[in-house]
Design an enzyme around this catalytic site. Structure first.
Site, PDB file in Angstrom:
ATOM      1  N   PHE A 287     -29.355  61.249 -11.653  1.00 28.30           N
ATOM      2  CA  PHE A 287     -28.821  60.501 -10.215  1.00 28.30           C
ATOM      3  C   PHE A 287     -29.439  59.160 -10.291  1.00 28.30           C
ATOM      4  O   PHE A 287     -30.840  59.150 -10.146  1.00 28.30           O
ATOM      5  CB  PHE A 287     -29.002  61.246  -9.120  1.00 28.30           C
ATOM      6  CG  PHE A 287     -28.544  60.693  -7.969  1.00 28.30           C
ATOM      7  CD1 PHE A 287     -27.176  60.404  -7.571  1.00 28.30           C
ATOM      8  CD2 PHE A 287     -29.354  60.270  -6.849  1.00 28.30           C
ATOM      9  CE1 PHE A 287     -26.712  60.156  -6.214  1.00 28.30           C
ATOM     10  CE2 PHE A 287     -29.173  59.701  -5.781  1.00 28.30           C
ATOM     11  CZ  PHE A 287     -27.592  59.517  -5.386  1.00 28.30           C
TER      12      PHE A 287
ATOM     13  N   GLU B 141     -39.612  53.233 -14.699  1.00 21.50           N
ATOM     14  CA  GLU B 141     -39.798  53.569 -13.107  1.00 21.50           C
ATOM     15  C   GLU B 141     -41.479  53.898 -12.914  1.00 21.50           C
ATOM     16  O   GLU B 141     -41.644  54.536 -12.036  1.00 21.50           O
ATOM     17  CB  GLU B 141     -38.966  54.800 -12.885  1.00 21.50           C
ATOM     18  CG  GLU B 141     -37.564  54.552 -13.122  1.00 21.50           C
ATOM     19  CD  GLU B 141     -36.928  53.712 -12.175  1.00 21.50           C
ATOM     20  OE1 GLU B 141     -37.347  53.152 -11.124  1.00 21.50           O
ATOM     21  OE2 GLU B 141     -35.883  52.943 -12.701  1.00 21.50           O
TER      22      GLU B 141
HETATM   23  C1  SIN Z   1     -32.933  54.273  -8.850  1.00 24.29           C
HETATM   24  O1  SIN Z   1     -32.350  53.288  -9.311  1.00 24.29           O
HETATM   25  O2  SIN Z   1     -32.366  55.389  -8.910  1.00 24.29           O
HETATM   26  C2  SIN Z   1     -34.501  54.195  -8.991  1.00 24.29           C
HETATM   27  C3  SIN Z   1     -34.911  53.020  -8.293  1.00 24.29           C
HETATM   28  C4  SIN Z   1     -34.754  51.801  -8.916  1.00 24.29           C
HETATM   29  O3  SIN Z   1     -35.131  51.802  -9.939  1.00 24.29           O
HETATM   30  O4  SIN Z   1     -34.152  50.726  -8.466  1.00 24.29           O
END
Ligand code: SIN
Length: 181
Positions: A7, A86
Site C-alpha cells: 500500500f 524509505e
Molecule cells: C508511501 O508513499 O507510502 C510512503 C511515504 C513516501 O515515501 O512518501
C-alpha cells in the site's frame, strides 16, 4: 509464495518506480495521512529537512492510497530497494487493505511503510502555514519538496480521494507562490 500487496499513500502513489502486476485504489482503517515526517534524504537535507507524509493512528478515520500487487519472484528485490528508499525513519507494517468493490476481493493483507512518532526524523504537528512555508523552502537530492506536495495532491484528486490536510497545505503553498511574484 503468492503475490504480495504493497500500500502506498505518499510518493509511492505517484512515483512507484517498481514493476507490479496490478494496482487498485485501497484504504487502511484507523490511520490518517499527515505531513509530519522530516525528509533528510529526498526532499530536504539533515540541516534543513523537508516534510513528507506518514500515517498517524486515528480512530474512525481511514486513509486512501494505491495498493500494488507485486509478483512473488520480484518481492525480495523490490522490498530491498524500498527499504533503502524509505530508510529515513520508516518501518514496514502489515494491515488489511480495503478495496472499492469491483467484483474481485474486497480485502487483502498488505504491507506499507510508516514513520512512527519515535523515529529520529519525526517532526510532528505544526500550523498549516508553517508546514507550507517549510515545504516551500525545502529541496533535497530527489527534488523540491513542493513537487512532492503538488504531485501527491494531484494524484489524490485523480483517484477521487479527499484529504483536507493535503489540500489545505496545497492551497497555502499556492498562496505563498502567488504572493512571492
Ligand atoms: C508511501 O508513499 O507510502 C510512503 C511515504 C513516501 O515515501 O512518501
Amino acid at each position: 509464495m503468492e503475490s504480495v500487496w504493497l500500500f502506498g499513500y505518499g510518493s509511492l502513489i505517484w512515483r512507484p518506480d517498481f514493476e507490479f502486476l496490478s494496482s487498485r485504489v485501497a484504504w487502511v482503517d484507523g490511520w490518517t495521512r499527515r505531513f509530519w515526517q522530516g525528509s533528510h534524504d529526498h526532499r530536504g537535507i539533515p540541516e534543513a529537512p523537508g516534510r513528507v507524509v506518514t500515517l498517524i493512528p486515528s480512530e474512525n478515520e481511514r486513509c486512501g492510497g494505491i495498493a500494488f500487487e507485486i509478483a512473488a519472484p520480484d518481492v525480495k528485490d523490490i522490498f530491498t530497494a524500498l527499504d533503502y528508499r524509505e530508510k529515513n525513519g520508516y518501518d514496514r507494517c502489515e494491515a488489511p487493505l480495503y478495496f472499492v468493490p469491483d467484483g474481485g476481493d474486497s480485502k487483502v493483507e498488505g504491507i506499507f511503510y510508516i514513520a512512527n512518532q519515535n523515529n529520529f526524523a519525526f517532526l510532528g504537528d505544526a500550523p498549516i502555514e508553517q508546514i507550507a512555508k517549510q515545504i516551500n523552502q525545502s529541496h533535497g537530492p530527489s527534488g523540491s519538496n513542493s513537487e512532492y506536495l503538488f504531485n501527491l495532491a494531484l494524484s489524490l484528486r485523480d483517484l477521487d480521494i479527499n484529504d483536507e490536510h493535503v489540500f489545505e497545505i496545497e492551497r497555502e503553498l499556492k498562496h505563498l507562490n502567488q504572493t512571492a511574484q
